[in-house]
Design an enzyme around this catalytic site. Structure first.
Site, PDB file in Angstrom:
ATOM      1  N   LYS A 178       0.708  -1.320  -0.032  1.00 48.94           N
ATOM      2  CA  LYS A 178      -0.111  -0.119   0.056  1.00 48.94           C
ATOM      3  C   LYS A 178       0.945   1.306   0.001  1.00 48.94           C
ATOM      4  O   LYS A 178       0.540   2.137  -0.698  1.00 48.94           O
ATOM      5  CB  LYS A 178      -0.880   0.293   1.108  1.00 48.94           C
ATOM      6  CG  LYS A 178      -1.727   1.348   1.366  1.00 48.94           C
ATOM      7  CD  LYS A 178      -2.495   1.077   2.708  1.00 48.94           C
ATOM      8  CE  LYS A 178      -1.721   1.458   4.184  1.00 48.94           C
ATOM      9  NZ  LYS A 178      -1.278   3.082   4.285  1.00 48.94           N
ATOM     10  N   ASN A 179       1.840   1.215   0.922  1.00 50.91           N
ATOM     11  CA  ASN A 179       2.821   2.504   1.150  1.00 50.91           C
ATOM     12  C   ASN A 179       3.630   2.784  -0.086  1.00 50.91           C
ATOM     13  O   ASN A 179       4.245   3.842  -0.247  1.00 50.91           O
ATOM     14  CB  ASN A 179       3.354   2.583   2.494  1.00 50.91           C
ATOM     15  CG  ASN A 179       2.505   2.792   3.623  1.00 50.91           C
ATOM     16  OD1 ASN A 179       1.426   2.865   3.452  1.00 50.91           O
ATOM     17  ND2 ASN A 179       3.000   2.673   4.758  1.00 50.91           N
ATOM     18  N   CYS A 200      -4.520  12.884  13.336  1.00 51.40           N
ATOM     19  CA  CYS A 200      -4.953  11.524  13.203  1.00 51.40           C
ATOM     20  C   CYS A 200      -4.916  10.703  14.492  1.00 51.40           C
ATOM     21  O   CYS A 200      -4.115  11.443  15.397  1.00 51.40           O
ATOM     22  CB  CYS A 200      -4.522  10.807  12.035  1.00 51.40           C
ATOM     23  SG  CYS A 200      -2.830  10.043  12.281  1.00 51.40           S
ATOM     24  N   ARG A 231       0.961  14.528  13.605  1.00 53.19           N
ATOM     25  CA  ARG A 231       1.413  14.193  12.212  1.00 53.19           C
ATOM     26  C   ARG A 231       1.403  15.453  11.196  1.00 53.19           C
ATOM     27  O   ARG A 231       0.555  15.352  10.378  1.00 53.19           O
ATOM     28  CB  ARG A 231       0.712  13.039  11.515  1.00 53.19           C
ATOM     29  CG  ARG A 231       0.779  11.841  12.156  1.00 53.19           C
ATOM     30  CD  ARG A 231       0.241  10.676  11.567  1.00 53.19           C
ATOM     31  NE  ARG A 231       1.032  10.087  10.454  1.00 53.19           N
ATOM     32  CZ  ARG A 231       0.505   8.953   9.657  1.00 53.19           C
ATOM     33  NH1 ARG A 231      -0.561   8.338  10.252  1.00 53.19           N
ATOM     34  NH2 ARG A 231       1.114   8.606   8.898  1.00 53.19           N
ATOM     35  N   PRO A 232       2.055  16.656  11.562  1.00 55.30           N
ATOM     36  CA  PRO A 232       2.006  17.620  10.762  1.00 55.30           C
ATOM     37  C   PRO A 232       2.939  17.319   9.319  1.00 55.30           C
ATOM     38  O   PRO A 232       3.223  16.415   9.085  1.00 55.30           O
ATOM     39  CB  PRO A 232       3.123  18.656  11.503  1.00 55.30           C
ATOM     40  CG  PRO A 232       3.943  17.768  12.190  1.00 55.30           C
ATOM     41  CD  PRO A 232       3.120  16.582  12.610  1.00 55.30           C
ATOM     42  N   LEU A 274       7.456  19.686   7.181  1.00 56.33           N
ATOM     43  CA  LEU A 274       8.841  19.241   6.841  1.00 56.33           C
ATOM     44  C   LEU A 274       8.500  19.351   5.192  1.00 56.33           C
ATOM     45  O   LEU A 274       9.503  19.942   4.567  1.00 56.33           O
ATOM     46  CB  LEU A 274       9.231  17.934   7.100  1.00 56.33           C
ATOM     47  CG  LEU A 274       9.394  18.059   8.745  1.00 56.33           C
ATOM     48  CD1 LEU A 274      10.029  16.712   9.225  1.00 56.33           C
ATOM     49  CD2 LEU A 274      10.507  19.148   9.239  1.00 56.33           C
ATOM     50  N   ASP A 319       5.041   0.823  12.026  1.00 53.36           N
ATOM     51  CA  ASP A 319       3.953   0.167  11.524  1.00 53.36           C
ATOM     52  C   ASP A 319       3.808  -1.325  11.900  1.00 53.36           C
ATOM     53  O   ASP A 319       2.802  -2.184  11.657  1.00 53.36           O
ATOM     54  CB  ASP A 319       3.797   0.030  10.003  1.00 53.36           C
ATOM     55  CG  ASP A 319       3.315   1.429   9.526  1.00 53.36           C
ATOM     56  OD1 ASP A 319       3.089   2.419  10.444  1.00 53.36           O
ATOM     57  OD2 ASP A 319       3.239   1.889   8.249  1.00 53.36           O
ATOM     58  N   ARG A 365      -8.452  -0.645   4.987  1.00 53.04           N
ATOM     59  CA  ARG A 365      -7.488   0.471   4.256  1.00 53.04           C
ATOM     60  C   ARG A 365      -6.406  -0.250   4.069  1.00 53.04           C
ATOM     61  O   ARG A 365      -5.351   0.461   2.962  1.00 53.04           O
ATOM     62  CB  ARG A 365      -7.266   1.488   5.274  1.00 53.04           C
ATOM     63  CG  ARG A 365      -8.550   2.465   5.357  1.00 53.04           C
ATOM     64  CD  ARG A 365      -8.278   3.748   6.331  1.00 53.04           C
ATOM     65  NE  ARG A 365      -6.821   4.128   5.926  1.00 53.04           N
ATOM     66  CZ  ARG A 365      -6.012   4.814   6.675  1.00 53.04           C
ATOM     67  NH1 ARG A 365      -6.141   4.951   7.861  1.00 53.04           N
ATOM     68  NH2 ARG A 365      -5.083   5.210   6.041  1.00 53.04           N
TER      69      ARG A 365
END
Ligand code: UD1
Length: 431
Positions: A22-23, A128, A133-134, A137, A317, A409
């Site tokens: 997925k990633n 989330c 989780r900005p 960067l 993860d 997901r």
């Protein structure tokens, strides 16, 4: 809302084929926005996040054709679909809130839109469950390439009227999505970009190789320093999505936690070295074959400490799944989470199975025990959900995992894959 019911305590035996990552697939799909020529991705997983990204790309103007994968395409044993994405014309540079809020990875359209259209307006992804989780960067790095960025009304409005210009970027912290956005932006920027302290995840390598196949000039792939010499335009390519290392690790733990024996096909040992070496230390047997891995375990697993880190360290993860395994090992173990500040939400749910876990700041101490018992639990995020499934597979009696939309997901046909190995697992629709 769907739920999953498991009657646990069955050692898993059989084969599971691992899908495309997925990633890796999400940034590869976003790369379509860089060219007007077709980009074909093979070994694509079938997941809700992939549909969300497809919808987002369609509203930017992409045409997406999907087909089943013919045997022999993709990695051996792979079963995914292939997808051809063509973004002949970008019809909108706006990524709306309604789509972005469903999936943070939507922010990956920012770099390619800005590079090709010199403008992008992307909703801020927002918080989330696992932390704030900005995307600061990503934005600072794009500014270094000459973008002007305005954050207003919940949207990032980025412009680069004369086009992006190559620059040196030193990421103060390793960011996977930030590295991906910058790779795509720099591919079409004028001159050379150097990304220092870049993420080294295998999914970054997959994207960089894909961009090179599209005509980009990227060197240093696999290292923390990526050099990109910008080109005027990119063309189409045909690229395979790498196997999903988190799906691989999750099913490897499913074999171990049930003290069973499972052959994982279509995946590779080296994608998950850190997790496999911790599993071996714990007493799990992992035998790599040419295109498969055999994972088996007996009773008598030992507790092993891990700390999450950027690749090649232990992946965040896999942290929740590791905790489920450690809850069934002999002795104590410690897990330290260094990537996300709020990623222990699975702990109260795991304790409902009888797991003995205490959290102190960024660390959790787990005192393993032989028997967990089934319980009704609630999924909070994608990987937390899979740790509850794993605990349910190991526990005696019945488990009901509620709110499993998170699982869809990131795990394709989870019940089917586990059921084929003897797990007593079923989806209760609308449960
Ligand atoms: C990706 C993965 C996700 C994984 C994570 C870390 C995808 C689609 N998702 O997420 O599954 O858990 O890597 O391996 O590939 N950060 C900032 N500012 C930024 C960007 C990040 O402070 O602008 C922080 C994050 O809050 C986090 C850390 O940096 O604490 C790492 O985040 P990052 O690597 O960017 O994660 P994602 O790309 O969002």
């Amino acid at each position: 809302m769907d739920a999953i019911k498991i009657v646990g305590g069955v050692p898993l035996k059989g084969e599971i084929t691992i899908g495309g990552a997925k990633n890796a697939a999400l940034p590869l799909m976003a790369a379509t926005l860089l060219t007007d020529k077709p980009l074909t991705l093979i070994n694509m997983p079938e997941l809700v996040d992939i549909s969300t990204m497809s919808n987002l790309l369609r509203q930017h103007g992409a045409r997406i054709d999907q087909s089943a994968l013919a045997p022999g395409q993709g990695e051996a044993g792979a079963t995914g679909r292939s997808m051809t994405l063509t973004s002949e014309r970008i019809t909108s540079v706006v990524a709306p809130y309604d789509l972005v809020r469903r999936m943070r990875a939507s922010v990956l359209v920012l770099g390619p839109l800005l590079a090709r259209m010199h403008e992008a307006k992307v909703s801020l992804p927002g918080g989330c469950a696992i932390g704030t989780r900005p995307v600061d960067l990503h934005l600072k790095a794009l500014e270094a390439l000459g973008a002007k960025i305005d954050v207003k009304g919940g949207y990032i409005h980025a412009t680069a009227p004369g086009g992006l210009k190559g620059a040196k970027v030193v990421f103060p912290k390793v960011t996977v999505g930030g590295t991906e956005n910058l790779l795509m932006a720099a591919a079409l920027a004028a001159g050379e970009t150097i990304l220092e302290n870049a993420a080294r995840e295998p999914e970054i390598g997959n994207l960089a190789e894909c961009l090179n196949a599209m005509g980009a000039q990227i060197t240093g792939i696999g290292s923390g320093t990526l050099r990109i010499t910008g080109v005027k335009e990119l063309h189409g390519a045909r690229v395979a999505v790498i196997p999903d290392r988190i799906e691989t690790g999750t099913y490897a733990i499913a074999a171990a936690i049930t003290r069973g024996k499972v052959v994982l096909k279509g995946t590779r040992f080296e994608l998950l070295d850190s997790v496999f070496s911790a599993m071996r230390q714990a007493g799990v047997s992992i035998e790599p074959g040419p295109d498969s891995l055999t994972v088996s375990a007996d009773n008598g697993l030992k507790g092993v400490d891990v700390m999450t880190e950027p690749y090649p360290g232990f992946p965040t993860d896999m942290q929740a799944q590791w905790m489920a395994l450690m809850a069934t090992a002999d002795g104590a173990s410690m897990i330290t989470e260094t990537i996300f500040e709020n990623r222990f939400m699975h702990v109260p749910e795991l304790t409902r199975f009888g797991a003995d876990v205490n959290v102190h700041g960024a660390s959790a101490i787990i005192r393993g025990r032989r028997n967990l018992s089934g319980a009704p639990v609630m999924a909070t995020d994608l990987r937390a959900s899979s740790s509850l499934i794993l605990a349910g597979l190991a526990a005696e009696g019945e488990t009901l995992v509620n709110r499993i939309y998170h699982l869809d997901r990131g795990y394709e046909r989870l019940e089917e894959k586990l059921g084929a190995c003897g797990a007593r697992i079923e989806r209760i629709v609308g449960g």
